[in-house]
Design an enzyme around this catalytic site. Structure first.
Site, PDB file in Angstrom:
ATOM      1  N   ASP A  41       2.624   6.682   8.495  1.00 17.49           N
ATOM      2  CA  ASP A  41       1.777   6.886   9.672  1.00 17.49           C
ATOM      3  C   ASP A  41       1.065   5.607  10.093  1.00 17.49           C
ATOM      4  O   ASP A  41       0.202   5.626  10.952  1.00 17.49           O
ATOM      5  CB  ASP A  41       0.779   8.032   9.433  1.00 17.49           C
ATOM      6  CG  ASP A  41      -0.074   7.772   8.210  1.00 17.49           C
ATOM      7  OD1 ASP A  41       0.016   6.650   7.681  1.00 17.49           O
ATOM      8  OD2 ASP A  41      -0.808   8.677   7.781  1.00 17.49           O
ATOM      9  N   ASP A  94      -0.175   2.870   5.478  1.00 19.08           N
ATOM     10  CA  ASP A  94       1.143   2.450   4.988  1.00 19.08           C
ATOM     11  C   ASP A  94       1.528   1.053   5.456  1.00 19.08           C
ATOM     12  O   ASP A  94       2.655   0.618   5.238  1.00 19.08           O
ATOM     13  CB  ASP A  94       2.219   3.436   5.480  1.00 19.08           C
ATOM     14  CG  ASP A  94       2.009   4.831   4.903  1.00 19.08           C
ATOM     15  OD1 ASP A  94       1.447   4.926   3.806  1.00 19.08           O
ATOM     16  OD2 ASP A  94       2.394   5.804   5.561  1.00 19.08           O
ATOM     17  N   ASP A  97       7.155  10.168   4.258  1.00 19.53           N
ATOM     18  CA  ASP A  97       5.931  10.794   3.809  1.00 19.53           C
ATOM     19  C   ASP A  97       6.129  12.300   4.013  1.00 19.53           C
ATOM     20  O   ASP A  97       6.937  12.690   4.853  1.00 19.53           O
ATOM     21  CB  ASP A  97       4.808  10.268   4.702  1.00 19.53           C
ATOM     22  CG  ASP A  97       3.454  10.640   4.166  1.00 19.53           C
ATOM     23  OD1 ASP A  97       3.350  10.835   2.942  1.00 19.53           O
ATOM     24  OD2 ASP A  97       2.523  10.754   4.965  1.00 19.53           O
TER      25      ASP A  97
END
Length: 801
Positions: free
Chosen positions: A689, A693, A490
């Protein structure tokens, strides 16, 4: 006193025995006298026997027990007390504090499925059970103490028996049976006292039909001893070929030496095993014992950590450890969090920032509010995760487990064949040779090195990883980590800081930068958005006077609107400008240029007229380029997927040299991306995180949760990084490679050891060298094999960075 240790166990009385029994004993009696005497005494505060807080009398929160009345601060403490009053009442004289907390579950390092509430030995392999969660004040393993005592008391007897066996025929040249009787007298205490735990386990292994190392050792030593006793008591039963030096040969020294050596091996093994839990103990030791609580009247007192409640105000002075997880209320200081995150640089914390318990306050004084205590704190969560991971089975161990099951049966069969083969076909005295070699085969073929091969590596590796801020969920995660070839990351908070920082301001014709910033900061004062926070902070830094908005409304996702100093203000993206009918074309080029640098752009309008632009960017972490280099060097392909706009994402990707970039990605898109890459035959690790997700983390081959520092227990991830830092991913991969190599070395060693040891013990070399492997040498080899496996595993604790 023990600190938090008890609370790491999932049991009801998470408070500790020691404090309950010693600390409050006298105070209970004060309650008692107070109640019995005059009611005037109830003015004085009572002490809650569970948490030690001072409480005033409240009839709804009192309990009568054995003629005393106890007062509680909350229903929770009262429930705990009712659940098991003895824990909190027991007198300090009658009941010393226990070293191992109540409710401790004991388990076997080789068979984690074995769980029982008391110490003992494993019904499957006979190994000493150990507490699932080591406690800080835990005394030495009771079995280690017992074995050491048995070993040292009987060692002199073993030495004398061995000397007699070797030089007896010179001392007793007539070959009198006296020598056999002396050896019997000396070796019996060794076999029956020192060897007693072995024979108990031998009997258990037969009763449970789970053949293990004790089956072999018990059979070998028992046979040697019983044979020798018969030869001493009734030598006439044996044919003359059994005679040496005028008496039937006895093997007391073999039985005694094997038992002494096995005991020595067990002592070394237990000592080494206790080192594998050293990592957990050092983590437990990080927590301070006390906290400084601020009372409502302004006074401060030191209280035990177990007595800290959620919501308590605590003071943390410079140089002290943060007692529990919480939030800074006042003060500013740099905190050293390296012991939990592996991050060496101290982090500055101000009011509103989160603190992690057990980290060190370096410079300033802080006042904090406790938010997570006991087993909820990050430290406890880490310890629990490490303990669970240490007990998990490595997939690689499955082969060893299958082999070990059949192994003992095969070895006993080889021993029987050795006895018969030598007896019928060997040179004279053939049966004596057969007997000695059969015993040697039983002793040398101990499968414990095989069983310990991977658990020891896993325990050492998980412990070491935890000190670097890397938490593996189980052994399978360690094995899988080294196979990944693609990593999806990410952007926000992983590659970048995750905290927006003010970049620059561009004024439209007719306005100044100061106007733009002042108006924007005034309207943003009411907003919770991180971008707004960055703008307000910049205006304050420049010393601008802010107006209070008369009205304020936040339009989700597109910006904010309100009235400041009589003007209608709008601050947000182009969608909001269109809604407000503002012509924003004048600054379109500047906006695009800023976006290409990776900034987020907001337009500001007053009374439907464009005032200017504000750019806020999320700076790339200083550590990201270096971490990406390491990962690329290891042959990993890095893919970036972010919810941010594609232009911004590409700009960051370009800066960092990431070719494959996906922008405006929703959580379900990440799942699709993982599945697509897996279809292409890639082994995918996904770093996220954890909250949105979760599906993608669970689907990937290795899900890596970037812990933001407080929420550690993320169930869908295989690996949790306490600090969301890419360098830790590189570190975790290196550790995985090292651990798997170490497990393979251990398994390889154990297999080779047995493959060579058994034929040697069976006497395969005798036709060539005329040498036999004595059962005593076999016992030494067996002890050393386990110890060498553990020693190799312990190397993992010190390698790398």
């Amino acid at each position: 006193m023990k600190n938090q240790t008890d609370e790491h166990h999932h049991h009801n009385h998470s408070d500790d025995h020691g404090s309950a029994s010693h600390g409050h004993h006298h105070e209970h009696h004060e309650h008692a006298h107070g109640e019995a005497g005059a009611s005037v005494v109830s003015e004085k505060p009572f002490t809650d026997p569970v948490c030690g807080m001072k409480v005033s009398a409240n009839p709804e929160k009192t309990v009568e027990y054995k003629g005393d009345t106890y007062h509680f601060c909350s229903a929770k403490c009262m429930e705990k007390f009712k659940g098991n009053p003895e824990v909190y009442v027991g007198s300090s004289k009658e009941e010393p504090a226990q070293a191992v907390p109540e409710g401790t579950i004991y388990t076997c390092p080789m068979h984690p499925e074995i769980r029982q509430p008391a110490p003992g030995s494993c019904p499957k392999c006979g190994m000493a059970l150990e507490p699932m969660m080591p406690s800080l004040e835990e005394e030495e393993n009771p079995e280690l103490v017992d074995f050491r005592r048995r070993f040292w008391w009987t060692l002199p007897l073993t030495v004398i028996v061995t000397v007699l066996a070797m030089f007896g025929h010179q001392i007793f040249p007539q070959g009198l049976p006296v020598q056999s009787w002396i050896e019997l007298a000396l070796s019996t205490p060794v076999v029956l006292y020192a060897g007693w735990p072995f024979f108990v386990r031998w009997a258990q292994s037969i009763a449970n039909r789970s053949p293990n190392m004790w089956t072999l050792i018990g059979t070998g030593t028992g046979t040697a001893y019983v044979y020798s006793v018969m030869a001493t008591i009734a030598p006439e039963l044996f044919p003359s070929t059994f005679q040496t030096h005028g008496r039937v040969g006895v093997y007391y020294e073999a039985a005694a030496v094997i038992i002494s050596l096995t005991l020595l091996g067990q002592i070394l093994e237990l000592r080494a095993r206790s080192q594998t839990s050293a990592a957990i103990k050092s983590l437990l030791g990080l927590a301070p014992k006390t906290a400084r609580r601020m009372q409502a009247d302004g006074t401060e007192e030191d209280v035990l950590l177990t007595h800290v409640h959620i919501g308590d105000m605590l003071r943390v002075r410079p140089g002290e450890k943060v007692p529990v997880d919480g939030e800074v209320l006042e003060g500013e200081s740099a905190l050293d969090e390296s012991m939990l995150t592996g991050e060496p640089v101290p982090v500055t914390k101000r009011a509103g920032d989160k603190l992690i318990g057990a980290t060190i306050n370096t410079s300033g004084s802080l006042v904090m509010r406790a938010e997570k205590v006991g087993s909820q704190t990050m430290l406890s969560q880490i310890v629990q995760m490490v303990a669970i991971a240490q007990r998990s089975r490595a997939p690689m161990q499955r082969l060893a487990d299958v082999v070990a099951g059949y192994f003992v049966v095969i070895v006993v069969a080889i021993a029987v064949l050795t006895l018969l083969g030598w007896g019928f076909f060997g040179p004279e005295p053939s049966w004596v040779y057969g007997f000695v070699n059969a015993v040697a085969v039983l002793i040398i073929a101990c499968p414990c090195a095989l069983g310990l091969a991977t658990p020891m590596s896993i325990m050492a590796a998980t412990g070491r990883a935890a000190t670097q801020g890397i938490l593996f969920r189980d052994a399978a995660a360690i094995e899988a980590m080294r196979q990944i070839d693609t990593l999806i990351v990410d952007k926000t908070g992983t590659l970048t800081e995750g905290k927006p920082a003010f970049d620059r301001v561009v004024a439209a014709p007719g306005f100044t930068e100061k106007d733009v910033l002042q108006i924007a900061a005034s309207i943003d004062q009411g907003s919770e958005h991180p971008l707004a926070h960055a703008i307000v902070e910049e205006a304050r830094k420049r010393g601008l006077a802010l107006e209070k908005p008369e009205t304020f409304e936040s339009s989700s996702g597109i910006g904010v609107r309100g009235i400041v100093a009589g003007k209608r203000i709008a601050l947000g993206n182009t969608a909001l400008m269109d809604l407000e009918k503002v012509d924003w074309s004048a600054l379109v080029n500047e906006a695009e240029a800023l976006r290409n640098e990776g900034a987020s752009v907001m337009y500001l309008a007053a009374d439907a007229r464009l005032v200017g632009l504000l750019a806020v960017s999320d700076p790339v972490k200083a550590t990201s380029p270096e971490a990406l280099e390491t990962l690329k060097a290891a042959g990993l392909k890095v893919v970036m997927a972010t919810g941010d706009g594609l232009t911004t994402a590409k700009a960051v990707g370009k800066k960092l040299g990431i070719d494959e970039v996906y922008g405006e990605v929703k959580p379900q898109d990440k799942l699709t991306l993982v599945e697509r890459l897996q279809k292409e035959g890639k082994v995918v690790a996904m770093a996220g995180d954890g909250i949105n997700d979760a599906p993608a983390l669970a689907r990937s081959n290795v899900g890596i949760a970037m812990g933001t520092g407080t929420d550690v227990a993320i169930n869908s991830a295989h690996v949790t990084l306490v600090k969301g830092d890419l360098r830790a991913i590189a570190r975790a991969r290196i550790l995985s490679v090292d651990t798997v190599r170490n497990m393979r070395q251990n398994l390889g060693f154990a297999f080779i050891y047995n493959a060579l040891g058994i034929p040697l013990a069976a006497g395969l070399l005798f036709p060539f060298t005329g040498q036999l492997l004595s059962p005593m040498i076999a016992a030494l080899a067996m002890s050393l094999s386990s110890v060498s496996v553990i020693a190799n595993a312990l190397r993992l604790r010190g390698t790398g960075t």
